[in-house]
Write a protein that holds these residues in place. Structure first.
Motif, PDB file in Angstrom:
ATOM      1  N   ASN A 246     117.450 108.363 -70.668  1.00 47.60           N
ATOM      2  CA  ASN A 246     118.492 109.263 -71.164  1.00 47.60           C
ATOM      3  C   ASN A 246     117.807 110.210 -72.142  1.00 47.60           C
ATOM      4  OD1 ASN A 246     118.228 107.878 -73.557  1.00 47.60           O
ATOM      5  ND2 ASN A 246     120.181 106.820 -73.412  1.00 47.60           N
ATOM      6  N   GLU A 247     118.545 110.828 -73.036  1.00 44.02           N
ATOM      7  CA  GLU A 247     117.945 111.847 -73.902  1.00 44.02           C
ATOM      8  C   GLU A 247     116.783 111.296 -74.725  1.00 44.02           C
ATOM      9  OE1 GLU A 247     121.056 111.114 -73.698  1.00 44.02           O
ATOM     10  OE2 GLU A 247     122.100 112.900 -72.960  1.00 44.02           O
ATOM     11  N   ASN A 248     116.900 110.071 -75.213  1.00 48.06           N
ATOM     12  CA  ASN A 248     115.900 109.554 -76.144  1.00 48.06           C
ATOM     13  C   ASN A 248     115.261 108.233 -75.717  1.00 48.06           C
ATOM     14  OD1 ASN A 248     116.474 111.664 -78.110  1.00 48.06           O
ATOM     15  ND2 ASN A 248     118.398 110.577 -78.478  1.00 48.06           N
ATOM     16  N   ASN A 249     115.791 107.595 -74.701  1.00 52.16           N
ATOM     17  CA  ASN A 249     115.351 106.246 -74.369  1.00 52.16           C
ATOM     18  C   ASN A 249     114.797 106.145 -72.957  1.00 52.16           C
ATOM     19  OD1 ASN A 249     116.230 105.102 -76.896  1.00 52.16           O
ATOM     20  ND2 ASN A 249     118.325 105.322 -76.146  1.00 52.16           N
ATOM     21  N   TYR A 250     114.045 105.078 -72.746  1.00 56.03           N
ATOM     22  CA  TYR A 250     113.375 104.834 -71.464  1.00 56.03           C
ATOM     23  C   TYR A 250     113.565 103.373 -71.082  1.00 56.03           C
ATOM     24  CZ  TYR A 250     109.555 104.194 -68.093  1.00 56.03           C
ATOM     25  OH  TYR A 250     108.823 103.888 -66.972  1.00 56.03           O
ATOM     26  N   GLY A 251     113.661 103.121 -69.803  1.00 59.51           N
ATOM     27  CA  GLY A 251     113.764 101.752 -69.319  1.00 59.51           C
ATOM     28  C   GLY A 251     113.137 101.606 -67.940  1.00 59.51           C
ATOM     29  N   GLU A 252     112.861 100.372 -67.580  1.00 62.39           N
ATOM     30  CA  GLU A 252     112.266 100.092 -66.265  1.00 62.39           C
ATOM     31  C   GLU A 252     112.662  98.684 -65.835  1.00 62.39           C
ATOM     32  OE1 GLU A 252     108.174 101.585 -65.195  1.00 62.39           O
ATOM     33  OE2 GLU A 252     107.794  99.413 -65.108  1.00 62.39           O
ATOM     34  N   ILE A 253     113.057  98.548 -64.580  1.00 63.53           N
ATOM     35  CA  ILE A 253     113.433  97.245 -64.032  1.00 63.53           C
ATOM     36  C   ILE A 253     112.654  97.036 -62.739  1.00 63.53           C
ATOM     37  CG2 ILE A 253     115.306  95.802 -63.151  1.00 63.53           C
ATOM     38  CD1 ILE A 253     117.246  97.443 -64.822  1.00 63.53           C
ATOM     39  N   ALA A 254     112.085  95.848 -62.585  1.00 61.89           N
ATOM     40  CA  ALA A 254     111.348  95.510 -61.372  1.00 61.89           C
ATOM     41  C   ALA A 254     111.983  94.298 -60.712  1.00 61.89           C
ATOM     42  CB  ALA A 254     109.878  95.233 -61.698  1.00 61.89           C
ATOM     43  N   TRP A 255     112.133  94.379 -59.380  1.00 63.95           N
ATOM     44  CA  TRP A 255     112.683  93.284 -58.595  1.00 63.95           C
ATOM     45  C   TRP A 255     111.658  92.802 -57.584  1.00 63.95           C
ATOM     46  CZ3 TRP A 255     115.666  97.573 -59.790  1.00 63.95           C
ATOM     47  CH2 TRP A 255     116.924  97.361 -60.364  1.00 63.95           C
ATOM     48  N   GLN A 256     111.678  91.516 -57.300  1.00 62.83           N
ATOM     49  CA  GLN A 256     111.020  90.978 -56.112  1.00 62.83           C
ATOM     50  C   GLN A 256     112.130  90.523 -55.182  1.00 62.83           C
ATOM     51  OE1 GLN A 256     107.457  88.481 -56.319  1.00 62.83           O
ATOM     52  NE2 GLN A 256     108.467  87.020 -54.954  1.00 62.83           N
ATOM     53  N   GLN A 257     112.144  91.097 -53.979  1.00 61.51           N
ATOM     54  CA  GLN A 257     113.324  90.995 -53.135  1.00 61.51           C
ATOM     55  C   GLN A 257     114.518  91.515 -53.952  1.00 61.51           C
ATOM     56  OE1 GLN A 257     111.698  90.873 -50.442  1.00 61.51           O
ATOM     57  NE2 GLN A 257     112.474  89.088 -49.368  1.00 61.51           N
ATOM     58  N   GLU A 258     115.537  90.733 -54.170  1.00 56.41           N
ATOM     59  CA  GLU A 258     116.688  91.210 -54.944  1.00 56.41           C
ATOM     60  C   GLU A 258     116.799  90.505 -56.290  1.00 56.41           C
ATOM     61  OE1 GLU A 258     120.104  90.890 -52.420  1.00 56.41           O
ATOM     62  OE2 GLU A 258     119.009  91.681 -50.709  1.00 56.41           O
ATOM     63  N   GLN A 259     115.735  89.805 -56.682  1.00 57.35           N
ATOM     64  CA  GLN A 259     115.728  89.079 -57.943  1.00 57.35           C
ATOM     65  C   GLN A 259     114.954  89.870 -58.992  1.00 57.35           C
ATOM     66  OE1 GLN A 259     117.206  86.069 -58.739  1.00 57.35           O
ATOM     67  NE2 GLN A 259     116.513  86.445 -60.828  1.00 57.35           N
ATOM     68  N   ALA A 260     115.621  90.219 -60.091  1.00 62.29           N
ATOM     69  CA  ALA A 260     114.950  90.951 -61.169  1.00 62.29           C
ATOM     70  C   ALA A 260     113.892  90.054 -61.813  1.00 62.29           C
ATOM     71  CB  ALA A 260     115.961  91.406 -62.209  1.00 62.29           C
ATOM     72  N   VAL A 261     112.659  90.553 -61.921  1.00 59.63           N
ATOM     73  CA  VAL A 261     111.567  89.770 -62.490  1.00 59.63           C
ATOM     74  C   VAL A 261     111.013  90.388 -63.771  1.00 59.63           C
ATOM     75  CG1 VAL A 261     110.891  88.742 -60.298  1.00 59.63           C
ATOM     76  CG2 VAL A 261     109.898  90.938 -60.981  1.00 59.63           C
ATOM     77  N   SER A 262     111.313  91.669 -64.012  1.00 61.06           N
ATOM     78  CA  SER A 262     110.809  92.314 -65.211  1.00 61.06           C
ATOM     79  C   SER A 262     111.794  93.390 -65.673  1.00 61.06           C
ATOM     80  CB  SER A 262     109.443  92.953 -64.944  1.00 61.06           C
ATOM     81  OG  SER A 262     108.971  93.646 -66.079  1.00 61.06           O
ATOM     82  N   ILE A 263     112.106  93.375 -66.991  1.00 62.16           N
ATOM     83  CA  ILE A 263     113.042  94.346 -67.561  1.00 62.16           C
ATOM     84  C   ILE A 263     112.425  94.908 -68.838  1.00 62.16           C
ATOM     85  CG2 ILE A 263     115.421  94.754 -68.266  1.00 62.16           C
ATOM     86  CD1 ILE A 263     115.912  91.799 -67.155  1.00 62.16           C
ATOM     87  N   SER A 264     112.365  96.232 -68.930  1.00 64.16           N
ATOM     88  CA  SER A 264     111.841  96.886 -70.122  1.00 64.16           C
ATOM     89  C   SER A 264     112.809  97.975 -70.549  1.00 64.16           C
ATOM     90  CB  SER A 264     110.460  97.500 -69.852  1.00 64.16           C
ATOM     91  OG  SER A 264     109.537  96.524 -69.437  1.00 64.16           O
ATOM     92  N   GLY A 265     112.902  98.175 -71.866  1.00 64.00           N
ATOM     93  CA  GLY A 265     113.782  99.225 -72.340  1.00 64.00           C
ATOM     94  C   GLY A 265     113.681  99.422 -73.835  1.00 64.00           C
ATOM     95  N   ASP A 266     114.054 100.620 -74.264  1.00 59.51           N
ATOM     96  CA  ASP A 266     114.092 100.918 -75.695  1.00 59.51           C
ATOM     97  C   ASP A 266     115.315 100.259 -76.328  1.00 59.51           C
ATOM     98  OD1 ASP A 266     111.794 102.448 -75.625  1.00 59.51           O
ATOM     99  OD2 ASP A 266     112.868 104.283 -75.125  1.00 59.51           O
ATOM    100  N   LEU A 267     115.140  99.828 -77.577  1.00 55.35           N
ATOM    101  CA  LEU A 267     116.214  99.198 -78.338  1.00 55.35           C
ATOM    102  C   LEU A 267     116.569 100.061 -79.541  1.00 55.35           C
ATOM    103  CD1 LEU A 267     114.920  96.786 -76.695  1.00 55.35           C
ATOM    104  CD2 LEU A 267     115.522  95.332 -78.624  1.00 55.35           C
ATOM    105  N   SER A 268     117.766  99.913 -80.033  1.00 61.54           N
ATOM    106  CA  SER A 268     118.132 100.573 -81.282  1.00 61.54           C
ATOM    107  C   SER A 268     117.550  99.744 -82.437  1.00 61.54           C
ATOM    108  CB  SER A 268     119.646 100.685 -81.421  1.00 61.54           C
ATOM    109  OG  SER A 268     120.246  99.399 -81.421  1.00 61.54           O
TER     110      SER A 268
END
Length: 425
Positions: A246-268
């Protein structure tokens, strides 16, 4: 024909499809598919075997002779409404929790959308091979790439199929068993817009971001997917990575098949406790002597595959405090700008610089880093043994073998400390 066209167009605009756009281009494509289906005689041979209640199981209905005779008397009525039913069916889409996903034509007749280069000889590909290639791209990669090469590999008993170009971002290699047509190996990569990502992934995004304390309203912008299947494996495995901003934040999600294995994101900043923030500021001051600090950002990365959870606090323009929690270990790092020189003109200068780093006396290094370690971690380095990494100039490891406590220090030729890390490394 005009009456039928109007009738099936009305049917399409009813019910849950009322809000879906239906343009003249859509109409033209529907009628083209209807004509194609009439000519292909799919009702009795060819791809009709692909029709199924699921994505891969063939559907072959058993017909009772008596009932078949009774239905034959009504055949003109069926034929009369056939165009309406088929046309409407082609515009029906497979729904996934409210999202339009794939047209029925691709689900029922996957080889109908298989893309082949004009100069390609396809006599090596059986119907089953074509179907396996089309279904694999559709279900695992999420898109059809144009096939550019088909090659017989008689020594290995395989047929090789290549799509796209190796130098491009979208590329596929598929190896099939020459005798059975089954998949043997798969390597594919592709990109898509976030709006093209299957809804079964997108619907997970808000809750996944919330699970690490990040902003759930981050906007998905792009998708990368990699698919692999090695010899002996039963099915391809897909790895999907979604980038969000979004304007100030970044995130990334990775799945293997349909199972999320990695989640990254900016926090307040309010997601971090005052004590954690204060400790981080004190650590930066102790190691780098910086007294005027401004918190620039907080981020978190949670990786379930390797069992690691990382929180990053960045200060000013080049200071970072990183807290890592693994399954059986915690690591605390204070990192500053890397002052490694890169203005060398030849390899002799590089070797001379490395030698100068190696020549830093242990006593000098201990005198320099000892007070920092004492202030940050409240421990004395006297009982820790020192090891230098020959293949990594400027890295020193202090280790207390009785407790497996390890402290790593990065320094330059002037014994300026640029990183201190503590944990069971």
């Amino acid at each position: 024909m005009t009456h039928e066209d109007k009738q099936w167009e009305k049917e399409i605009r009813k019910g849950p499809f009322a809000s879906s756009p239906f343009t003249e281009d859509h109409k033209r494509k529907v009628l083209q598919q209807v004509e194609w289906m009439k000519k292909s005689e799919v009702g009795s041979k060819g791809d009709w075997s692909e029709g199924s209640s699921g994505p891969s199981r063939p559907f072959r209905p058993q017909v009772n002779n008596a009932s078949h005779k009774r239905r034959s008397k009504r055949r003109p009525l069926v034929a009369g409404t056939g165009t309406l039913v088929i046309a409407a069916g082609l515009l029906l889409w497979i729904w996934d929790d409210g999202q339009l996903v794939k047209p029925v034509i691709e689900q029922v007749y996957p080889t109908a959308v298989l893309q082949l280069s004009d100069d390609l000889s396809t006599n090596l590909l059986t119907d089953k091979m074509k179907r396996n290639v089309a279904v694999t791209m559709r279900d695992d990669l999420g898109k059809q790439l144009k096939i550019t090469k088909v090659e017989d590999l008689p020594v290995s008993g395989r047929i090789y199929v290549e799509a796209g170009k190796e130098s491009e971002k979208e590329y596929a290699q598929i190896w099939l068993d020459a005798a059975t047509g089954n998949l043997r190996e798969v390597q594919m990569r592709g990109e898509m817009l976030a709006s093209e990502l299957e809804h079964r992934y997108l619907r997970q995004v808000p809750s996944l971001l919330q699970s690490i304390g990040s902003t759930p309203t981050l906007k998905p912008v792009s998708v990368q997917r990699y698919v692999s299947m090695k010899q002996g494996e039963l099915e391809p495995i897909s790895h999907t990575t979604l980038t969000l901003v979004n304007e100030n934040n970044y995130g990334e999600i990775a799945w293997q098949q349909e199972q999320a294995v990695s989640i990254s994101g900016d926090l307040s900043p309010d997601q971090v406790s005052h004590s954690v923030l204060a400790d981080a500021e004190d650590a930066v001051k102790a190691v780098f002597g910086e007294t005027s600090l401004k918190l620039r950002g907080v981020s978190r990365s949670k990786d379930d595959e390797i069992g690691r959870d990382i929180i990053n606090l960045s200060f000013n323009d080049h200071y970072l405090v990183q807290m890592t929690v693994a399954e059986d270990n915690k690591v605390y790092s204070i990192i500053g700008e890397n002052s490694y020189r890169n203005d060398f003109s030849n390899w002799d200068e590089v070797e001379a610089y490395h030698q100068k780093i190696y020549d830093v006396k242990e006593s000098l290094l201990r005198d320099k880093v000892g007070p920092m370690i004492k202030e940050v971690f409240n421990i004395n380095l006297q009982e820790y043994s020192l090891h230098r990494e020959v293949d990594n100039p400027g890295m020193a490891t202090f280790e207390l073998e009785s407790t497996k406590d390890v402290i790593q220090v990065r320094y330059n030729e002037d014994v300026k400390i640029t990183m201190i890390t503590r944990g069971e490394l």
